[in-house]
Design a protein around this motif. Structure first.
Motif, PDB file in Angstrom:
ATOM      1  N   ALA A 271       0.842  -1.196   0.000  1.00  0.00           N
ATOM      2  CA  ALA A 271       0.000   0.000   0.000  1.00  0.00           C
ATOM      3  C   ALA A 271       0.873   1.240   0.000  1.00  0.00           C
ATOM      4  CB  ALA A 271      -0.929   0.017   1.216  1.00  0.00           C
ATOM      5  N   ALA A 272       0.298   2.355  -0.438  1.00  0.00           N
ATOM      6  CA  ALA A 272       1.011   3.633  -0.427  1.00  0.00           C
ATOM      7  C   ALA A 272       0.031   4.759  -0.163  1.00  0.00           C
ATOM      8  CB  ALA A 272       1.741   3.864  -1.753  1.00  0.00           C
ATOM      9  N   ILE A 273       0.565   5.882   0.328  1.00  0.00           N
ATOM     10  CA  ILE A 273      -0.274   7.037   0.636  1.00  0.00           C
ATOM     11  C   ILE A 273       0.494   8.314   0.365  1.00  0.00           C
ATOM     12  CG2 ILE A 273       0.431   7.060   3.087  1.00  0.00           C
ATOM     13  CD1 ILE A 273      -2.503   7.910   3.714  1.00  0.00           C
ATOM     14  N   ARG A 274      -0.190   9.303  -0.203  1.00  0.00           N
ATOM     15  CA  ARG A 274       0.411  10.611  -0.397  1.00  0.00           C
ATOM     16  C   ARG A 274       0.599  11.269   0.959  1.00  0.00           C
ATOM     17  NH1 ARG A 274      -0.610  13.896  -4.911  1.00  0.00           N
ATOM     18  NH2 ARG A 274       0.068  15.585  -3.542  1.00  0.00           N
ATOM     19  N   TRP A 275       1.755  11.867   1.175  1.00  0.00           N
ATOM     20  CA  TRP A 275       2.035  12.477   2.462  1.00  0.00           C
ATOM     21  C   TRP A 275       1.235  13.760   2.657  1.00  0.00           C
ATOM     22  CZ3 TRP A 275       3.379   9.906   6.275  1.00  0.00           C
ATOM     23  CH2 TRP A 275       3.984  10.461   7.405  1.00  0.00           C
ATOM     24  N   GLY A 276       0.974  14.453   1.559  1.00  0.00           N
ATOM     25  CA  GLY A 276       0.264  15.720   1.658  1.00  0.00           C
ATOM     26  C   GLY A 276      -1.173  15.659   1.186  1.00  0.00           C
ATOM     27  N   GLY A 277      -1.699  14.479   1.018  1.00  0.00           N
ATOM     28  CA  GLY A 277      -3.071  14.366   0.557  1.00  0.00           C
ATOM     29  C   GLY A 277      -3.710  13.107   1.065  1.00  0.00           C
ATOM     30  N   ALA A 278      -4.836  12.737   0.490  1.00  0.00           N
ATOM     31  CA  ALA A 278      -5.582  11.577   0.968  1.00  0.00           C
ATOM     32  C   ALA A 278      -5.512  10.393   0.020  1.00  0.00           C
ATOM     33  CB  ALA A 278      -7.046  11.973   1.181  1.00  0.00           C
ATOM     34  N   SER A 279      -4.805  10.542  -1.065  1.00  0.00           N
ATOM     35  CA  SER A 279      -4.774   9.455  -2.055  1.00  0.00           C
ATOM     36  C   SER A 279      -4.062   8.235  -1.514  1.00  0.00           C
ATOM     37  CB  SER A 279      -4.064   9.940  -3.324  1.00  0.00           C
ATOM     38  OG  SER A 279      -4.743  11.021  -3.904  1.00  0.00           O
ATOM     39  N   THR A 280      -4.664   7.086  -1.776  1.00  0.00           N
ATOM     40  CA  THR A 280      -4.081   5.821  -1.344  1.00  0.00           C
ATOM     41  C   THR A 280      -4.113   4.812  -2.486  1.00  0.00           C
ATOM     42  OG1 THR A 280      -6.215   5.063  -0.496  1.00  0.00           O
ATOM     43  CG2 THR A 280      -4.740   6.148   1.072  1.00  0.00           C
ATOM     44  N   TRP A 281      -3.237   3.831  -2.398  1.00  0.00           N
ATOM     45  CA  TRP A 281      -3.149   2.764  -3.398  1.00  0.00           C
ATOM     46  C   TRP A 281      -2.905   1.449  -2.672  1.00  0.00           C
ATOM     47  CZ3 TRP A 281      -1.132   7.532  -3.620  1.00  0.00           C
ATOM     48  CH2 TRP A 281      -1.503   8.337  -4.704  1.00  0.00           C
ATOM     49  N   TYR A 282      -3.479   0.364  -3.187  1.00  0.00           N
ATOM     50  CA  TYR A 282      -3.366  -0.944  -2.547  1.00  0.00           C
ATOM     51  C   TYR A 282      -3.084  -2.033  -3.569  1.00  0.00           C
ATOM     52  CZ  TYR A 282      -5.563   1.257   1.502  1.00  0.00           C
ATOM     53  OH  TYR A 282      -5.849   2.087   2.563  1.00  0.00           O
ATOM     54  N   ALA A 283      -2.355  -3.035  -3.129  1.00  0.00           N
ATOM     55  CA  ALA A 283      -2.235  -4.244  -3.919  1.00  0.00           C
ATOM     56  C   ALA A 283      -3.575  -4.969  -3.885  1.00  0.00           C
ATOM     57  CB  ALA A 283      -1.134  -5.137  -3.349  1.00  0.00           C
ATOM     58  N   ASP A 284      -3.906  -5.654  -4.963  1.00  0.00           N
ATOM     59  CA  ASP A 284      -5.179  -6.357  -5.031  1.00  0.00           C
ATOM     60  C   ASP A 284      -5.322  -7.370  -3.905  1.00  0.00           C
ATOM     61  OD1 ASP A 284      -5.329  -6.497  -8.686  1.00  0.00           O
ATOM     62  OD2 ASP A 284      -5.931  -4.939  -7.266  1.00  0.00           O
ATOM     63  N   SER A 285      -4.210  -7.955  -3.494  1.00  0.00           N
ATOM     64  CA  SER A 285      -4.247  -9.017  -2.486  1.00  0.00           C
ATOM     65  C   SER A 285      -4.664  -8.524  -1.104  1.00  0.00           C
ATOM     66  CB  SER A 285      -2.880  -9.699  -2.398  1.00  0.00           C
ATOM     67  OG  SER A 285      -1.874  -8.754  -2.060  1.00  0.00           O
ATOM     68  N   VAL A 286      -4.601  -7.208  -0.883  1.00  0.00           N
ATOM     69  CA  VAL A 286      -4.932  -6.693   0.447  1.00  0.00           C
ATOM     70  C   VAL A 286      -6.113  -5.734   0.440  1.00  0.00           C
ATOM     71  CG1 VAL A 286      -2.505  -6.923   1.131  1.00  0.00           C
ATOM     72  CG2 VAL A 286      -3.377  -4.688   0.406  1.00  0.00           C
ATOM     73  N   LYS A 287      -6.641  -5.416  -0.731  1.00  0.00           N
ATOM     74  CA  LYS A 287      -7.785  -4.497  -0.810  1.00  0.00           C
ATOM     75  C   LYS A 287      -8.956  -5.014   0.008  1.00  0.00           C
ATOM     76  CE  LYS A 287      -6.998  -2.260  -5.277  1.00  0.00           C
ATOM     77  NZ  LYS A 287      -7.436  -2.173  -6.689  1.00  0.00           N
ATOM     78  N   GLY A 288      -9.542  -4.107   0.785  1.00  0.00           N
ATOM     79  CA  GLY A 288     -10.673  -4.486   1.619  1.00  0.00           C
ATOM     80  C   GLY A 288     -10.275  -5.055   2.966  1.00  0.00           C
ATOM     81  N   ARG A 289      -9.004  -5.387   3.150  1.00  0.00           N
ATOM     82  CA  ARG A 289      -8.532  -5.933   4.429  1.00  0.00           C
ATOM     83  C   ARG A 289      -7.544  -4.997   5.126  1.00  0.00           C
ATOM     84  NH1 ARG A 289      -5.584 -10.474   4.593  1.00  0.00           N
ATOM     85  NH2 ARG A 289      -4.624 -10.150   2.546  1.00  0.00           N
ATOM     86  N   PHE A 290      -6.707  -4.336   4.351  1.00  0.00           N
ATOM     87  CA  PHE A 290      -5.678  -3.449   4.909  1.00  0.00           C
ATOM     88  C   PHE A 290      -6.057  -1.998   4.646  1.00  0.00           C
ATOM     89  CE2 PHE A 290      -1.762  -6.495   4.579  1.00  0.00           C
ATOM     90  CZ  PHE A 290      -2.481  -7.482   5.245  1.00  0.00           C
ATOM     91  N   THR A 291      -5.664  -1.125   5.563  1.00  0.00           N
ATOM     92  CA  THR A 291      -5.887   0.303   5.400  1.00  0.00           C
ATOM     93  C   THR A 291      -4.616   1.059   5.769  1.00  0.00           C
ATOM     94  OG1 THR A 291      -8.223   0.079   5.974  1.00  0.00           O
ATOM     95  CG2 THR A 291      -7.286   2.286   6.047  1.00  0.00           C
ATOM     96  N   ILE A 292      -4.154   1.894   4.846  1.00  0.00           N
ATOM     97  CA  ILE A 292      -2.996   2.729   5.121  1.00  0.00           C
ATOM     98  C   ILE A 292      -3.484   4.113   5.513  1.00  0.00           C
ATOM     99  CG2 ILE A 292      -2.710   3.459   2.710  1.00  0.00           C
ATOM    100  CD1 ILE A 292       0.338   3.396   3.178  1.00  0.00           C
ATOM    101  N   SER A 293      -2.817   4.714   6.471  1.00  0.00           N
ATOM    102  CA  SER A 293      -3.174   6.056   6.911  1.00  0.00           C
ATOM    103  C   SER A 293      -1.911   6.760   7.374  1.00  0.00           C
ATOM    104  CB  SER A 293      -4.212   6.015   8.032  1.00  0.00           C
ATOM    105  OG  SER A 293      -3.703   5.337   9.163  1.00  0.00           O
ATOM    106  N   ARG A 294      -2.049   8.038   7.662  1.00  0.00           N
ATOM    107  CA  ARG A 294      -0.895   8.793   8.137  1.00  0.00           C
ATOM    108  C   ARG A 294      -1.341   9.846   9.135  1.00  0.00           C
ATOM    109  NH1 ARG A 294      -2.609  13.048   6.203  1.00  0.00           N
ATOM    110  NH2 ARG A 294      -3.081  13.535   4.052  1.00  0.00           N
ATOM    111  N   GLU A 295      -0.419  10.218   9.991  1.00  0.00           N
ATOM    112  CA  GLU A 295      -0.661  11.262  10.970  1.00  0.00           C
ATOM    113  C   GLU A 295       0.533  12.206  10.862  1.00  0.00           C
ATOM    114  OE1 GLU A 295      -1.540   9.755  14.820  1.00  0.00           O
ATOM    115  OE2 GLU A 295      -1.941  11.719  15.683  1.00  0.00           O
ATOM    116  N   ASN A 296       0.356  13.262  10.078  1.00  0.00           N
ATOM    117  CA  ASN A 296       1.482  14.135   9.763  1.00  0.00           C
ATOM    118  C   ASN A 296       2.067  14.799  11.008  1.00  0.00           C
ATOM    119  OD1 ASN A 296      -0.300  13.993   7.220  1.00  0.00           O
ATOM    120  ND2 ASN A 296       1.644  14.777   6.458  1.00  0.00           N
ATOM    121  N   ALA A 297       1.215  15.117  11.966  1.00  0.00           N
ATOM    122  CA  ALA A 297       1.713  15.785  13.168  1.00  0.00           C
ATOM    123  C   ALA A 297       2.717  14.922  13.915  1.00  0.00           C
ATOM    124  CB  ALA A 297       0.551  16.155  14.081  1.00  0.00           C
ATOM    125  N   LYS A 298       2.576  13.608  13.752  1.00  0.00           N
ATOM    126  CA  LYS A 298       3.498  12.677  14.414  1.00  0.00           C
ATOM    127  C   LYS A 298       4.501  12.089  13.427  1.00  0.00           C
ATOM    128  CE  LYS A 298       0.425  11.212  18.152  1.00  0.00           C
ATOM    129  NZ  LYS A 298      -0.190  10.045  18.856  1.00  0.00           N
TER     130      LYS A 298
END
Length: 126
Positions: A49-76
């Motif tokens: 999975a991947a996530i834009r650091w300055g936005g909300a866009s995310t990308w996932y491998a098909d094998s993990v879609k619906g099971r894994f969630t990527i997120s970020r907390e910029n303040a930390k």
């Protein structure tokens, strides 16, 4: 330079959940996106999975879609990978990575990432 440290790996039964964290330090302002990859014994490192650091866009491998969630907390300066409904085939060393630029080859190409963590082991028992 950017330093990445993963945490949160461990042993879990199939169907269970884990949350991985990746703490970034150093020149974090240079990060464009962060990704998670994994590598099982005898296999190549693969994109999760991947996530834009300055936005909300995310990308996932098909094998993990619906099971894994990527997120970020910029303040930390931290990225997370919430993994639910884990399967034995999810067993691998999980690595976080940071890229400084928009990927030309795609989010799943390891060459697009400039910095890597040391990895954390995730083991899913059947």
């Amino acid at each position: 330079q950017v330093q990445l440290v993963e945490s949160g790996g461990g042993l879990v039964q199939a169907g269970g959940s884990l949350r991985l964290a990746c703490a970034a330090s150093g020149r974090t302002f240079s990060i464009f996106a962060m990704g998670w990859f994994r590598q099982a014994p005898g296999k190549e490192r693969e994109f999760v999975a991947a996530i834009r650091w300055g936005g909300a866009s995310t990308w996932y491998a098909d094998s993990v879609k619906g099971r894994f969630t990527i997120s970020r907390e910029n303040a930390k300066n931290t990225a997370y990978l919430q993994m639910n409904s884990l399967k034995p085939e999810d067993t691998a060393v999980y690595y976080c990575a940071a890229g400084r630029n928009r990927p030309a080859r795609g989010w799943g190409d390891t060459r697009e990432y400039d910095y890597w963590g040391q990895g954390t082991q995730v083991t899913v028992s059947s």
